[in-house]
Design an enzyme around this catalytic site. Structure first.
Site, PDB file in Angstrom:
ATOM      1  N   GLU A 195       0.867  -1.133   0.129  1.00  0.00           N
ATOM      2  CA  GLU A 195       0.089  -0.153   0.069  1.00  0.00           C
ATOM      3  C   GLU A 195       0.746   1.339   0.046  1.00  0.00           C
ATOM      4  OE1 GLU A 195      -3.063   1.909  -0.951  1.00  0.00           O
ATOM      5  OE2 GLU A 195      -3.824  -0.232   0.298  1.00  0.00           O
TER       6      GLU A 195
ATOM      7  N   CYS B 134       3.215   4.530   5.431  1.00  0.00           N
ATOM      8  CA  CYS B 134       2.743   3.826   4.301  1.00  0.00           C
ATOM      9  C   CYS B 134       2.280   2.595   4.785  1.00  0.00           C
ATOM     10  CB  CYS B 134       3.322   3.956   3.139  1.00  0.00           C
ATOM     11  SG  CYS B 134       5.219   3.673   3.398  1.00  0.00           S
TER      12      CYS B 134
ATOM     13  N   SER C  47      13.057   5.720  -0.114  1.00  0.00           N
ATOM     14  CA  SER C  47      12.466   6.962   0.672  1.00  0.00           C
ATOM     15  C   SER C  47      13.516   8.181   0.777  1.00  0.00           C
ATOM     16  CB  SER C  47      11.990   6.666   2.197  1.00  0.00           C
ATOM     17  OG  SER C  47      10.945   5.691   2.082  1.00  0.00           O
TER      18      SER C  47
END
Length: 485
Positions: free
Chosen positions: A54, A151, A317
């Protein structure tokens, strides 16, 4: 038949099951009432990886104010507020002074992250904020504001009670709280309290015995049958403008990114060791920077201090800070659920060049943009990229190459308007058509806007072609569309 019943309690904390009981031949699993704050060591149950991830993040922003009558410590008088790890590279003798929330020790930040089921991996700091890369997204700490993005199947809202508690220990109370997220791609994978937006709101309301200022309202922007955005805002007082740079936040969420671009974020695409003496940590740092440069992410945040992180077997990230502002990027390259997001609270007057550069770097099949701003931020913004063109036929043309040039809005012979990079002419562009647009003003002065764009010629465009053909241009509720056209 086995039936599971969740209790609808209004306390805060753990959510553990009691032994099942039998009622009329039916086995009922009763949930343990939640306990105050975070006395449970783990938040929610462990779920195995399902093969998809997700990507769209949950975002929690909490602004604090000083509790009247509390004796507040001046950062210049507190040796514990001085951090040796954030000396200025240009002037090693300068040590950053921290105050308020920035004085919270690492152990307290770890408590916050534990409640959300994530961990701190690295950090960068400047005079104005601390930015932490997490195992699932990012944490930003200002003197009077915390922004936490997570997340996957994280349990972000479970850290609210901990934030309230820690704030009180340093003489702060909640002044403003905002929570938002896009609708989930895999909602069945989520854990309590993120089973639905109603469950999330109920969970926030359950904290009102700890903080009466959490009495806010929830909103849905966009069609419930397609991409939509959930927003909860509890806004009762003005923010501290001198301490927080929160006039506006732009978020670009990109789906089905280009396969060649996605491959750049697989760890095994890079050399594991460049020499026998390179440690695992050094290799991760090197590969993180190689991914950053390979995808052109460093060019999206010129002049900023960058903290990138590559993940095994895939994923990425990045946090970047420049003065008061942050930018953050998170990438999930898995086939079938590829996703990349870029968020920033930079106070720029024209977001169009940034949007085009971000979309060009990842070439998604569709993307969603959200903008949250106060009235003053919208006045400074001038042209709003979400409202460019007519209500039903606005387009964004993004060149596939990296030619320099300025962004212009070029009207076509029809009623549409195409925003493009560089000079007019040439067809080497990806053109995105705006599919949906929604806006609303919430609480006193918070304006929320959401728009979705689809690559022309893609399956998504064909799917919605018939709907758009019959759609008539109409004024959207909330802010005037004509004001930004």
């Amino acid at each position: 038949m086995n039936t599971t019943i969740d209790s609808n309690d209004n306390s805060v904390g753990s959510h553990e099951s009691l032994p099942p009981i039998e009622i009329g031949g039916t086995v009922v699993h009763v949930e343990q009432p939640q306990q105050p704050f975070d006395d449970d060591e783990h938040s929610g149950e462990i779920r195995e990886y399902s093969g998809v991830f997700e990507g769209p993040e949950k975002t929690l922003e909490v602004v604090f104010r000083k509790i009247a009558g509390f004796e507040h410590l001046n950062a210049s008088d507190d040796e514990a507020s001085l951090s040796e790890s954030v000396r200025s590279p240009a002037s090693p003798g300068n040590i950053i002074l921290r105050s308020a929330l920035r004085t919270l020790p690492r152990s307290d930040l770890d408590r916050i992250c534990l409640r959300a089921r994530c961990t701190i991996l690295s950090s960068v700091s400047n005079r104005y904020l601390d930015a932490y890369v997490l195992s699932e997204s990012s944490l930003f700490v200002y003197p009077y504001m915390i922004v936490l993005k997570t997340c996957g199947t994280t349990t972000l809202l479970r850290c609210v009670a901990t934030l309230i508690e820690l704030g009180r220990t340093i003489g702060l109370e909640v002044d403003w709280l905002g929570y938002n997220r896009k609708n989930f791609s895999f909602p069945g994978d989520q854990m309590f309290p993120h089973g639905s937006f109603h469950q999330e709101m109920d969970y926030l309301y359950s904290h009102r015995n700890l903080c009466e200022r959490l009495n806010g309202n929830g909103y849905t922007l966009g069609p419930v049958t397609s991409d939509h955005w959930f927003v909860f805002v509890a806004d009762h007082t003005k923010r501290y403008a001198e301490d927080n740079d929160t006039d506006r936040v732009l978020n670009i969420m990109m789906f089905d990114i280009d396969e060649d671009v996605a491959q750049k974020f697989y760890y095994d695409q890079y050399q594991a060791r460049i020499n026998p003496d390179e440690t695992e940590a050094e290799a991760t740092k090197r590969i993180s920077m190689e991914q950053t440069k390979s995808a052109g992410i460093d060019a999206l945040v010129p002049g900023a201090t960058i903290d990138p992180r590559a993940f095994e077997p895939c994923g990425y990230s990045m946090n970047a800070i420049l003065f008061h502002s942050y930018s953050t990027m998170h990438i999930t390259p898995e086939e079938g659920s590829s996703y990349a997001s870029f968020e920033t609270n930079q106070k720029v007057k024209n977001y169009t060049p940034l949007i085009s550069n971000v979309v060009r770097a990842f070439r998604p099949k569709r993307f969603v943009m959200t903008l949250m701003a106060d009235e003053g931020g919208l006045v400074e913004l001038g042209q709003n990229p979400l409202f460019t063109g007519s209500a039903c036929s606005a387009k964004i043309a993004v060149p596939l190459n990296k030619k320099s040039g300025s962004l212009k809005s070029i009207p076509s012979s029809s009623s549409s308007s195409v925003t493009t990079l560089g000079t007019a002419g040439g067809n080497n562009n990806n053109t995105y058509k705006r599919r949906d647009l929604a806006s609303i003003q919430v609480e006193d002065d918070v304006c929320c806007m959401m728009g979705s764009w689809v690559l022309e010629g893609s399956d998504e465009t064909t799917e919605f072609a018939s709907r758009e053909k019959d759609q008539v241009q109409q004024r959207h509720r909330g802010l005037s569309v004509s004001h930004y056209s």
